[in-house]
Design a protein around this motif. Structure first.
Motif, short mmCIF file in Angstrom:
data_model
loop_
_atom_site.label_atom_id
_atom_site.label_comp_id
_atom_site.label_asym_id
_atom_site.label_seq_id
_atom_site.Cartn_x
_atom_site.Cartn_y
_atom_site.Cartn_z
N VAL A 90 0.83 -1.21 0.00
CA VAL A 90 0.00 0.00 0.00
C VAL A 90 0.86 1.26 0.00
N THR A 91 0.43 2.24 -0.78
CA THR A 91 0.90 3.61 -0.63
C THR A 91 -0.13 4.30 0.26
N LEU A 92 0.23 4.56 1.51
CA LEU A 92 -0.69 5.15 2.47
C LEU A 92 -0.52 6.66 2.44
N VAL A 93 -1.63 7.36 2.18
CA VAL A 93 -1.59 8.82 2.01
C VAL A 93 -2.46 9.45 3.09
N GLY A 94 -1.86 10.35 3.87
CA GLY A 94 -2.61 11.08 4.89
C GLY A 94 -2.56 12.56 4.64
N SER A 95 -3.70 13.23 4.78
CA SER A 95 -3.78 14.68 4.58
C SER A 95 -4.69 15.27 5.64
N ILE A 111 2.53 -1.77 4.18
CA ILE A 111 2.74 -0.45 3.57
C ILE A 111 4.08 -0.43 2.84
N ALA A 112 4.02 -0.16 1.54
CA ALA A 112 5.24 -0.07 0.73
C ALA A 112 5.85 1.31 0.78
N ARG A 113 5.00 2.32 0.95
CA ARG A 113 5.48 3.71 0.98
C ARG A 113 4.42 4.58 1.65
N LEU A 114 4.86 5.73 2.10
CA LEU A 114 4.00 6.62 2.87
C LEU A 114 4.05 8.02 2.26
N VAL A 115 2.89 8.67 2.19
CA VAL A 115 2.82 10.07 1.75
C VAL A 115 2.23 10.88 2.90
N ILE A 116 3.02 11.83 3.38
CA ILE A 116 2.60 12.72 4.46
C ILE A 116 2.31 14.08 3.85
N SER A 117 1.03 14.46 3.79
CA SER A 117 0.65 15.74 3.22
C SER A 117 0.20 16.66 4.35
N SER A 118 0.44 17.95 4.23
CA SER A 118 0.17 18.93 5.29
C SER A 118 -0.87 18.44 6.29
N CYS A 119 -0.45 18.25 7.54
CA CYS A 119 -1.32 17.57 8.50
C CYS A 119 -0.95 17.93 9.94
N GLU A 120 -1.81 17.53 10.85
CA GLU A 120 -1.52 17.64 12.28
C GLU A 120 -0.21 16.89 12.57
N PHE A 215 10.03 3.52 10.93
CA PHE A 215 9.45 3.28 9.61
C PHE A 215 10.52 3.54 8.55
N ASP A 216 10.95 2.49 7.88
CA ASP A 216 12.09 2.60 6.97
C ASP A 216 11.71 2.51 5.50
N ARG A 217 10.41 2.64 5.17
CA ARG A 217 9.97 2.57 3.78
C ARG A 217 10.07 3.96 3.14
N PRO A 218 10.08 4.04 1.82
CA PRO A 218 10.13 5.36 1.17
C PRO A 218 8.96 6.24 1.60
N THR A 219 9.26 7.49 1.86
CA THR A 219 8.25 8.44 2.33
C THR A 219 8.35 9.73 1.53
N VAL A 269 2.08 12.11 -6.15
CA VAL A 269 1.84 10.75 -5.66
C VAL A 269 2.15 9.73 -6.74
N ALA A 270 1.67 9.95 -7.97
CA ALA A 270 1.91 9.01 -9.07
C ALA A 270 3.40 8.87 -9.37
N ASP A 271 4.11 10.00 -9.40
CA ASP A 271 5.55 9.94 -9.66
C ASP A 271 6.28 9.19 -8.55
N PHE A 272 5.87 9.42 -7.33
CA PHE A 272 6.51 8.75 -6.19
C PHE A 272 6.30 7.25 -6.24
N VAL A 273 5.09 6.81 -6.57
CA VAL A 273 4.82 5.37 -6.67
C VAL A 273 5.65 4.75 -7.78
N ARG A 274 5.70 5.43 -8.93
CA ARG A 274 6.46 4.90 -10.06
C ARG A 274 7.97 4.83 -9.76
N GLU A 275 8.49 5.87 -9.18
CA GLU A 275 9.94 5.94 -8.92
C GLU A 275 10.41 4.98 -7.84
N THR A 276 9.50 4.60 -6.93
CA THR A 276 9.90 3.72 -5.82
C THR A 276 9.31 2.33 -5.98
N GLY A 277 8.70 2.05 -7.14
CA GLY A 277 8.02 0.78 -7.35
C GLY A 277 9.00 -0.35 -7.59
#
Length: 277
Positions: A90-95, A111-120, A215-219, A269-277
């Motif tokens: 999973v690419t887990l995305v939080g916003s 979780i294969a990768r994590l996306v942290i978008s402006s958040c608490e 957490f050592d996966r691509p972020t 997000v799409a570029d990140f998934v492709r580059e780290t896939g």
């Protein structure tokens, strides 16, 4: 819309299906899946996109009366959601909401990768003026009901104590009508959000960030440089905290990047998934 029975109750979710990499999009307080309405179409051609409707006030199905809806409880609910749908890689995305940090620490094997978008994050919980306002309302008898009814007045929605500092471009009123429908019409939905607000503690996001240290996966850290509620320096702190993180700072946006810059959000997000896939 499909549903899944979790320990806390029934959760609705959007699922585009398909065989592409799985992207799970997690929204914030008082929203539903339509927060990502401009992102899902851009991602669905090459990804399986899944968007659960979290019990944070914008949901339509009340949770069980004894459900644990504390910040950690919502994190466990997100982790259980991944389990019940047996989502892997999973690419887990939080916003906006930072609760996904708990889920990432609980289920790193999914979780294969994590996306942290402006958040608490860190000390900013509840976040800024709007977070403080809704937190206070949730702790006062009848306070959340008064706030919900005030949100029926469209002019009040853009006040600094509401959504005025969250998106640079106003969220369409028809979308906000949808987000606030449960809060304005259902005592059980207000009960669920009240339980969350009253259980939240200032140290929760500090604990969540601490849990991510291993957490050592691509972020990908995707942060709005003009954010007025979630400090931009928090994006840089995440980039330093996580061992395999990259930072992309988004121009011309406030906290709600999927609202203000859905094109940039989807592309990143799409570029990140492709580059780290």
């Amino acid at each position: 819309m499909p549903t899944v029975e979790l320990t806390a109750g029934v959760v609705e979710y959007e699922d585009t299906g398909g065989d592409g990499p799985v992207v799970v999009l997690l929204h914030g307080l008082g929203m539903d899946e339509s927060y990502y309405r401009a992102v899902v179409p851009a991602l669905r051609a090459a990804h399986r996109v899944v968007v659960p409707v979290l019990p944070l006030g914008g949901h339509r199905v009340p949770m069980k009366p004894d459900a644990d809806l504390s910040p950690r409880g919502i994190g466990r609910l997100q982790a259980e959601f991944l389990d019940r749908l047996d989502l892997r890689g999973v690419t887990l995305v939080g916003s906006d909401s930072g609760l996904f940090q708990f889920a990432a620490a609980l289920r790193p094997e999914r979780i294969a990768r994590l996306v942290i978008s402006s958040c608490e994050a860190f000390e900013n919980f509840p976040p800024g003026l709007p977070g403080a306002a809704v937190s206070l309302a949730g702790r006062l008898p009848g306070g959340l009901s008064l706030v919900a009814q005030a949100f029926r007045v469209r002019a009040l929605r853009r006040q600094p104590t509401a959504l005025g500092r969250m998106s640079k471009r106003p969220v369409p009123d028809e979308v906000l009508d949808r987000w606030f429908h449960g809060l304005t019409t259902s005592r059980e939905i207000r009960r669920d959000l009240t339980r969350y607000l009253r259980s939240a503690r200032r140290g929760d996001m500090l604990a969540a960030a601490e849990g991510l240290r291993s957490f050592d996966r691509p972020t990908l850290v995707l942060w709005a440089v003009e954010d007025r509620v979630m400090p931009p320096e928090h994006g840089r702190r995440f980039a330093e905290l996580l061992p395999d993180a990259r930072l992309v700072e988004v121009e011309d946006s406030w906290t709600f990047i999927p609202e203000d810059r859905p094109d940039e959000f989807s592309r990143a997000v799409a570029d990140f998934v492709r580059e780290t896939g």
